[in-house]
Write a protein that holds these residues in place. Structure first.
Motif, PDB file in Angstrom:
ATOM      1  N   ASP A   1       0.873  -1.173   0.000  1.00  0.00           N
ATOM      2  CA  ASP A   1       0.000   0.000   0.000  1.00  0.00           C
ATOM      3  C   ASP A   1       0.909   1.221   0.000  1.00  0.00           C
ATOM      4  O   ASP A   1       1.603   1.490   0.977  1.00  0.00           O
ATOM      5  CB  ASP A   1      -0.904  -0.026   1.234  1.00  0.00           C
ATOM      6  N   ARG A   2       0.914   1.965  -1.098  1.00  0.00           N
ATOM      7  CA  ARG A   2       1.830   3.090  -1.257  1.00  0.00           C
ATOM      8  C   ARG A   2       1.196   4.418  -0.861  1.00  0.00           C
ATOM      9  O   ARG A   2       1.637   5.473  -1.294  1.00  0.00           O
ATOM     10  CB  ARG A   2       2.311   3.132  -2.703  1.00  0.00           C
ATOM     11  N   LEU A   3       0.182   4.361   0.004  1.00  0.00           N
ATOM     12  CA  LEU A   3      -0.539   5.563   0.415  1.00  0.00           C
ATOM     13  C   LEU A   3       0.390   6.616   1.019  1.00  0.00           C
ATOM     14  O   LEU A   3       0.320   7.793   0.679  1.00  0.00           O
ATOM     15  CB  LEU A   3      -1.639   5.202   1.422  1.00  0.00           C
ATOM     16  N   ASP A   4       1.293   6.207   1.908  1.00  0.00           N
ATOM     17  CA  ASP A   4       2.198   7.152   2.571  1.00  0.00           C
ATOM     18  C   ASP A   4       3.213   7.775   1.623  1.00  0.00           C
ATOM     19  O   ASP A   4       3.771   8.822   1.911  1.00  0.00           O
ATOM     20  CB  ASP A   4       2.944   6.470   3.715  1.00  0.00           C
ATOM     21  N   PHE A   5       3.461   7.124   0.499  1.00  0.00           N
ATOM     22  CA  PHE A   5       4.425   7.649  -0.460  1.00  0.00           C
ATOM     23  C   PHE A   5       3.778   8.662  -1.399  1.00  0.00           C
ATOM     24  O   PHE A   5       4.478   9.342  -2.141  1.00  0.00           O
ATOM     25  CB  PHE A   5       5.054   6.520  -1.276  1.00  0.00           C
ATOM     26  N   GLY A   6       2.454   8.720  -1.385  1.00  0.00           N
ATOM     27  CA  GLY A   6       1.746   9.643  -2.265  1.00  0.00           C
ATOM     28  C   GLY A   6       1.843   9.282  -3.731  1.00  0.00           C
ATOM     29  O   GLY A   6       1.676  10.132  -4.595  1.00  0.00           O
ATOM     30  N   GLU A   7       2.113   8.020  -4.019  1.00  0.00           N
ATOM     31  CA  GLU A   7       2.273   7.588  -5.402  1.00  0.00           C
ATOM     32  C   GLU A   7       0.953   7.058  -5.954  1.00  0.00           C
ATOM     33  O   GLU A   7       0.144   6.506  -5.234  1.00  0.00           O
ATOM     34  CB  GLU A   7       3.340   6.504  -5.499  1.00  0.00           C
ATOM     35  N   GLU A   8       0.758   7.255  -7.218  1.00  0.00           N
ATOM     36  CA  GLU A   8      -0.393   6.698  -7.919  1.00  0.00           C
ATOM     37  C   GLU A   8       0.125   5.775  -9.001  1.00  0.00           C
ATOM     38  O   GLU A   8       1.121   6.085  -9.645  1.00  0.00           O
ATOM     39  CB  GLU A   8      -1.234   7.814  -8.536  1.00  0.00           C
TER      40      GLU A   8
ATOM     41  N   LYS B   1      -3.316   1.044   4.727  1.00  0.00           N
ATOM     42  CA  LYS B   1      -2.783   2.078   5.621  1.00  0.00           C
ATOM     43  C   LYS B   1      -3.836   3.054   6.117  1.00  0.00           C
ATOM     44  O   LYS B   1      -3.613   3.729   7.113  1.00  0.00           O
ATOM     45  CB  LYS B   1      -1.652   2.820   4.930  1.00  0.00           C
ATOM     46  N   ASP B   2      -4.978   3.122   5.457  1.00  0.00           N
ATOM     47  CA  ASP B   2      -6.026   4.023   5.930  1.00  0.00           C
ATOM     48  C   ASP B   2      -7.081   3.301   6.775  1.00  0.00           C
ATOM     49  O   ASP B   2      -8.087   3.886   7.157  1.00  0.00           O
ATOM     50  CB  ASP B   2      -6.700   4.744   4.771  1.00  0.00           C
ATOM     51  N   TYR B   3      -6.823   2.033   7.108  1.00  0.00           N
ATOM     52  CA  TYR B   3      -7.756   1.300   7.964  1.00  0.00           C
ATOM     53  C   TYR B   3      -7.583   1.793   9.393  1.00  0.00           C
ATOM     54  O   TYR B   3      -6.479   1.753   9.937  1.00  0.00           O
ATOM     55  CB  TYR B   3      -7.490  -0.217   7.889  1.00  0.00           C
TER      56      TYR B   3
END
Length: 164
Positions: A61-68, A146-148
């Motif tokens: 989960d690349r949420l913290d990296f801000g990658e799409e 990561k957003d759970y």
């Protein structure tokens, strides 16, 4: 060692490989989702490559990296014949996270893809039995995202196991 594998895949599939990297003996290629199955079949069936052992399937989960796109599905593969390994990476978005299933190529990935579905919500297209493996059916969400929310309350489900 597996650089020759990367070179063979790039030579055969060309633009299906969108990125490649090698660090500390770990070779990884990023492939387009629509070509993943063809690449996997080639990796297994070509005698010069002979990838006969899937090691794992997981997700980042690349949420913290801000990658799409947000999710990266990873498959680690090994050839017991040639003693080389490679990691395949497929990127998928947050809205409808899907990836082709490789269970038709390697049966050993059935439970690992189910685990990745259960924990991250990645839907594996063509999977023969895609359902939760750890969480109960009424569980809401996917706990390794990561957003759970760590303090989220889940529905209480009573089970009647009968008396013996």
């Amino acid at each position: 060692m597996a650089q020759k594998v990367i070179d063979a895949i790039v030579a055969k599939f060309g633009d299906a490989v969108t990125a490649q990297e090698s660090e500390h003996g770990d070779e990884q290629i990023e492939v387009r989702a629509d070509k993943l199955l063809a690449i996997a079949e080639h990796l297994k069936s070509d005698p010069a490559l002979a990838f006969d052992m899937p090691i794992f399937c997981t997700c980042i989960d690349r949420l913290d990296f801000g990658e799409e796109p947000r999710f990266a599905v990873l498959y680690q593969l090994r050839s017991t014949t040639h003693k080389h390994r490679i990691r395949l990476r497929v990127l998928t978005g947050e809205d409808n996270p899907t990836c082709p299933s490789l269970t038709g190529v390697w049966k050993g990935l059935v439970w690992q893809e189910r685990e990745t579905f259960d924990m991250y919500g990645i839907k594996f297209e063509g999977h023969p039995d895609l359902r939760r493996i750890y969480m109960y059916d009424e569980f809401v969400g996917h706990p390794l995202r990561k957003d759970y929310p760590k303090d989220k309350r889940q529905p209480l489900v009573r089970r009647d196991f009968g008396t013996t």
